[in-house]
Design a protein around this motif. Structure first.
Motif, PDB file in Angstrom:
ATOM      1  N   ASP A  32      -4.766   4.944   9.015  1.00 16.20           N
ATOM      2  CA  ASP A  32      -4.656   3.604   8.718  1.00 16.20           C
ATOM      3  C   ASP A  32      -3.447   3.115   8.607  1.00 16.20           C
ATOM      4  O   ASP A  32      -2.973   1.797   9.134  1.00 16.20           O
ATOM      5  CB  ASP A  32      -5.476   3.197   7.437  1.00 16.20           C
ATOM      6  CG  ASP A  32      -7.026   2.983   7.727  1.00 16.20           C
ATOM      7  OD1 ASP A  32      -7.420   3.507   8.710  1.00 16.20           O
ATOM      8  OD2 ASP A  32      -7.936   2.853   6.559  1.00 16.20           O
TER       9      ASP A  32
ATOM     10  N   THR B 205      -4.155  -2.494  -1.224  1.00 13.74           N
ATOM     11  CA  THR B 205      -5.432  -1.697  -1.271  1.00 13.74           C
ATOM     12  C   THR B 205      -5.825  -1.274  -2.603  1.00 13.74           C
ATOM     13  O   THR B 205      -4.987  -1.371  -3.612  1.00 13.74           O
ATOM     14  CB  THR B 205      -5.105  -0.705  -0.241  1.00 13.74           C
ATOM     15  OG1 THR B 205      -3.948  -0.012  -0.577  1.00 13.74           O
ATOM     16  CG2 THR B 205      -4.920  -1.013   1.175  1.00 13.74           C
TER      17      THR B 205
ATOM     18  N   SER C 287       0.884  -1.161  -0.234  1.00 18.01           N
ATOM     19  CA  SER C 287       0.042   0.023  -0.059  1.00 18.01           C
ATOM     20  C   SER C 287       0.555   1.156  -0.190  1.00 18.01           C
ATOM     21  O   SER C 287       1.482   1.507   0.874  1.00 18.01           O
ATOM     22  CB  SER C 287      -0.830   0.183   1.148  1.00 18.01           C
ATOM     23  OG  SER C 287      -1.671   1.211   1.336  1.00 18.01           O
TER      24      SER C 287
ATOM     25  N   LYS D  51      -9.230  -1.615   3.340  1.00 22.09           N
ATOM     26  CA  LYS D  51      -8.473  -0.732   4.601  1.00 22.09           C
ATOM     27  C   LYS D  51      -9.042  -1.134   5.731  1.00 22.09           C
ATOM     28  O   LYS D  51     -10.279  -1.950   5.873  1.00 22.09           O
ATOM     29  CB  LYS D  51      -8.210   0.782   3.832  1.00 22.09           C
ATOM     30  CG  LYS D  51      -7.431   0.951   2.919  1.00 22.09           C
ATOM     31  CD  LYS D  51      -7.478   2.472   2.810  1.00 22.09           C
ATOM     32  CE  LYS D  51      -6.585   2.845   1.524  1.00 22.09           C
ATOM     33  NZ  LYS D  51      -6.435   4.369   1.176  1.00 22.09           N
TER      34      LYS D  51
ATOM     35  N   SER E 207     -10.407  -6.907   6.097  1.00 27.67           N
ATOM     36  CA  SER E 207      -9.434  -5.718   5.952  1.00 27.67           C
ATOM     37  C   SER E 207      -7.970  -6.209   6.286  1.00 27.67           C
ATOM     38  O   SER E 207      -7.687  -7.474   6.611  1.00 27.67           O
ATOM     39  CB  SER E 207      -9.496  -4.927   7.239  1.00 27.67           C
ATOM     40  OG  SER E 207      -9.121  -5.398   8.527  1.00 27.67           O
TER      41      SER E 207
END
Length: 213
Positions: free
Chosen positions: A160, A109, A83, A128, A135
């Motif tokens: 996050d 993601t 990510s 996320k 997730s």
């Protein structure tokens, strides 16, 4: 002074045609597990508790030696979670291709996954932390992630990304927070699959005596 912008030529050093045929890589020891709640992104605080050095005939081998010396886990299979911020999506592509070539499954993601698929790299999209469905925290807790590449944008850490990085520390997952570190780590992992690491002692290196005026 070089880090502040000076060039080597500006120091007026004497000419020296000697060249080393080995690489030395120093790495700071960051025992994040001893700092509960601290983000693994480096800042101005002193978080290192020591240093290690790896010596080898090439950079990937020297770098991976430092990771092993710190006792970091160097994965050789499993799933790699990626990510990255928008700025890093394009330069990420060759690194992701190398990860795929090493046999890792890639999960990412939505934005990162879209960029990877557009370049022909197979990946599985995962939500996320605050999105509906499974997730990344679920996958980490279940032991399905062995490598994490997460590059944050800016200095804000309570998002996050912070929670994902904290989860990686808790579960002992290998992670990097810059593309430069990801490139070095993947190169080292590739070397370990193809070659072997030899012990190189400082005493075995050529001793260059300094000329004292």
């Amino acid at each position: 002074m070089i880090m502040a912008g000076r060039t080597i030529a500006s120091f007026g050093l004497p000419a020296d045609d000697r060249r080393a045929d080995y690489y030395c890589v120093k790495e700071a020891v960051m025992p994040w597990g001893r700092f509960p709640g601290a983000d693994v992104i480096l800042g101005p605080e002193m978080k290192s508790t020591g240093e290690v050095m790896g010596i080898a005939g090439n950079f990937p081998a020297a770098y991976i030696k430092t990771q092993l010396a710190i006792d970091y886990s160097v994965p050789d299979s499993g799933a790699a979670f990626i990510s990255v911020n928008d700025r890093d999506k394009r330069p990420l592509i060759p690194i992701a291709r190398d990860i795929e070539r090493l046999g890792f499954a890639i999960v990412a993601t939505s934005g990162t996954c879209k960029a990877l698929r557009a370049s022909g790299i197979e990946c599985t999209e995962i939500g996320k932390i605050h999105e509906h469905g499974e997730s990344i925290l679920d996958a980490i807790a279940d032991g399905r992630i062995s490598l994490m590449i997460n590059t944050p944008m800016g200095s804000v850490t309570r998002d996050d990304g912070y929670d994902m990085r904290a989860a990686a520390v808790r579960h002992g997952i290998t992670y990097v927070t810059t593309l430069a570190a990801a490139q070095a780590l993947v190169a080292g992992m590739d070397f370990m699959k193809r070659g072997s690491l030899d012990v190189v002692a400082l005493q075995d290196l050529p001793q260059w005596e300094e000329e004292v005026a």
